[in-house]
Design a protein around this motif. Structure first.
Motif, PDB file in Angstrom:
ATOM      1  N   TYR A   7      30.079  50.816  55.936  1.00 21.98           N
ATOM      2  CA  TYR A   7      31.311  50.483  55.358  1.00 21.98           C
ATOM      3  C   TYR A   7      32.210  50.975  56.756  1.00 21.98           C
ATOM      4  N   LYS A   8      32.528  49.637  57.112  1.00 19.26           N
ATOM      5  CA  LYS A   8      33.260  49.636  57.903  1.00 19.26           C
ATOM      6  C   LYS A   8      34.907  48.975  58.140  1.00 19.26           C
ATOM      7  N   PHE A   9      35.763  50.531  58.154  1.00 20.84           N
ATOM      8  CA  PHE A   9      37.195  49.924  57.756  1.00 20.84           C
ATOM      9  C   PHE A   9      37.938  50.201  59.295  1.00 20.84           C
ATOM     10  N   GLU A  10      39.190  49.639  58.374  1.00 23.01           N
ATOM     11  CA  GLU A  10      40.053  49.403  59.483  1.00 23.01           C
ATOM     12  C   GLU A  10      40.848  51.291  60.275  1.00 23.01           C
ATOM     13  N   PRO A  11      41.018  51.553  61.569  1.00 22.73           N
ATOM     14  CA  PRO A  11      41.379  52.197  61.768  1.00 22.73           C
ATOM     15  C   PRO A  11      42.838  52.590  61.628  1.00 22.73           C
ATOM     16  N   GLU A  12      43.809  51.537  60.473  1.00 24.78           N
ATOM     17  CA  GLU A  12      45.139  51.831  60.465  1.00 24.78           C
ATOM     18  C   GLU A  12      45.273  52.339  58.852  1.00 24.78           C
ATOM     19  N   HIS A  13      43.410  52.509  58.444  1.00 25.58           N
ATOM     20  CA  HIS A  13      43.417  52.754  57.204  1.00 25.58           C
ATOM     21  C   HIS A  13      42.551  53.941  56.908  1.00 25.58           C
ATOM     22  N   THR A  14      42.356  54.990  58.085  1.00 26.99           N
ATOM     23  CA  THR A  14      41.582  55.752  58.488  1.00 26.99           C
ATOM     24  C   THR A  14      41.865  57.103  57.510  1.00 26.99           C
ATOM     25  N   HIS A  15      43.371  57.331  57.560  1.00 28.70           N
ATOM     26  CA  HIS A  15      43.615  58.147  56.763  1.00 28.70           C
ATOM     27  C   HIS A  15      42.957  58.028  54.905  1.00 28.70           C
ATOM     28  N   GLN A  16      43.230  57.025  54.929  1.00 29.06           N
ATOM     29  CA  GLN A  16      43.680  56.357  53.714  1.00 29.06           C
ATOM     30  C   GLN A  16      41.982  56.316  52.862  1.00 29.06           C
ATOM     31  N   VAL A  17      40.963  56.192  53.558  1.00 27.28           N
ATOM     32  CA  VAL A  17      39.976  56.422  53.599  1.00 27.28           C
ATOM     33  C   VAL A  17      39.479  57.835  53.610  1.00 27.28           C
ATOM     34  N   LEU A  18      39.644  58.352  54.422  1.00 33.18           N
ATOM     35  CA  LEU A  18      39.638  59.651  53.998  1.00 33.18           C
ATOM     36  C   LEU A  18      40.007  60.387  52.905  1.00 33.18           C
ATOM     37  N   GLU A  19      40.963  60.388  52.360  1.00 30.49           N
ATOM     38  CA  GLU A  19      41.075  61.175  51.215  1.00 30.49           C
ATOM     39  C   GLU A  19      40.320  60.476  50.041  1.00 30.49           C
ATOM     40  N   LEU A  20      40.364  59.159  50.125  1.00 35.68           N
ATOM     41  CA  LEU A  20      39.704  58.707  49.554  1.00 35.68           C
ATOM     42  C   LEU A  20      38.385  59.191  48.739  1.00 35.68           C
ATOM     43  N   TRP A  21      37.362  59.501  50.244  1.00 30.75           N
ATOM     44  CA  TRP A  21      36.198  60.157  50.242  1.00 30.75           C
ATOM     45  C   TRP A  21      35.900  61.123  49.852  1.00 30.75           C
ATOM     46  N   LYS A  22      37.224  62.442  50.057  1.00 30.07           N
ATOM     47  CA  LYS A  22      37.310  63.854  49.535  1.00 30.07           C
ATOM     48  C   LYS A  22      36.600  64.003  48.549  1.00 30.07           C
ATOM     49  N   HIS A  23      37.932  62.522  46.608  1.00 33.35           N
ATOM     50  CA  HIS A  23      38.422  62.570  45.814  1.00 33.35           C
ATOM     51  C   HIS A  23      36.667  61.794  45.241  1.00 33.35           C
ATOM     52  N   PHE A  24      36.191  60.542  45.230  1.00 28.00           N
ATOM     53  CA  PHE A  24      35.881  59.751  45.033  1.00 28.00           C
ATOM     54  C   PHE A  24      34.547  60.388  44.447  1.00 28.00           C
ATOM     55  N   GLN A  25      33.739  60.035  42.718  1.00 22.24           N
ATOM     56  CA  GLN A  25      33.256  60.155  41.670  1.00 22.24           C
ATOM     57  C   GLN A  25      31.724  59.607  41.944  1.00 22.24           C
ATOM     58  N   TYR A  26      30.974  59.190  42.272  1.00 26.26           N
ATOM     59  CA  TYR A  26      29.705  58.919  42.490  1.00 26.26           C
ATOM     60  C   TYR A  26      29.223  58.476  41.306  1.00 26.26           C
ATOM     61  N   PRO A  27      28.619  56.661  40.721  1.00 32.78           N
ATOM     62  CA  PRO A  27      28.844  57.393  39.087  1.00 32.78           C
ATOM     63  C   PRO A  27      27.436  58.053  38.757  1.00 32.78           C
ATOM     64  N   SER A  28      27.529  58.353  37.579  1.00 31.66           N
ATOM     65  CA  SER A  28      26.090  59.651  37.153  1.00 31.66           C
ATOM     66  C   SER A  28      24.349  58.945  37.473  1.00 31.66           C
ATOM     67  N   ASP A  29      24.764  57.524  37.313  1.00 28.45           N
ATOM     68  CA  ASP A  29      23.234  57.033  37.506  1.00 28.45           C
ATOM     69  C   ASP A  29      22.564  56.830  39.538  1.00 28.45           C
ATOM     70  N   VAL A  30      23.654  57.404  40.215  1.00 29.02           N
ATOM     71  CA  VAL A  30      23.392  57.315  41.491  1.00 29.02           C
ATOM     72  C   VAL A  30      23.288  58.177  42.192  1.00 29.02           C
ATOM     73  N   LYS A  31      21.821  58.596  42.812  1.00 29.10           N
ATOM     74  CA  LYS A  31      21.820  59.132  43.881  1.00 29.10           C
ATOM     75  C   LYS A  31      21.807  59.261  45.144  1.00 29.10           C
ATOM     76  N   ILE A  32      22.507  60.178  45.777  1.00 24.88           N
ATOM     77  CA  ILE A  32      23.187  60.273  46.818  1.00 24.88           C
ATOM     78  C   ILE A  32      22.192  61.205  48.038  1.00 24.88           C
ATOM     79  N   HIS A  33      21.305  60.488  49.069  1.00 27.17           N
ATOM     80  CA  HIS A  33      20.613  61.181  49.494  1.00 27.17           C
ATOM     81  C   HIS A  33      21.696  61.847  50.782  1.00 27.17           C
ATOM     82  N   HIS A  34      22.348  60.286  51.794  1.00 28.03           N
ATOM     83  CA  HIS A  34      22.867  61.501  52.936  1.00 28.03           C
ATOM     84  C   HIS A  34      24.048  60.298  53.048  1.00 28.03           C
TER      85      HIS A  34
END
Length: 84
Positions: A7-34
């Motif tokens: 996922y390539k994001f615009e530098p000016e959106h770094t803060h918003q992207v990091l905040e979204l990642w902090k609270h993001f919930q993956y769907p229950s049918d997705v298994k995250i490896h890394h």
């Protein structure tokens, strides 16, 4: 099936992207490896298993206004060699 998401994001959106990642919930049918943040590249990478394309859309849609998500199916190299 195994997928790699970069996922390539615009530098000016770094803060918003990091905040979204902090609270993001993956769907229950997705298994995250890394998950990784490529420092200085304004890019994140995730390796995960998902049953179908709907699950991928659930992951990428919340981030769509901040950058571009790329998703590719992946296969362990050992399996690929055997399959050829």
């Amino acid at each position: 099936m195994l997928f790699v998401l970069w996922y390539k994001f615009e530098p000016e959106h770094t803060h918003q992207v990091l905040e979204l990642w902090k609270h993001f919930q993956y769907p229950s049918d997705v298994k995250i490896h890394h998950r990784y943040l490529l420092i200085g590249r304004h890019m994140s990478v995730a390796i995960f298993e998902a049953p179908d394309e709907r699950s991928i859309l659930k992951i990428t849609a919340p981030f769509s206004s901040y950058g571009v998500a790329h998703v590719a199916p992946a296969m362990p190299l050992e399996e690929a060699i055997k399959a050829v």
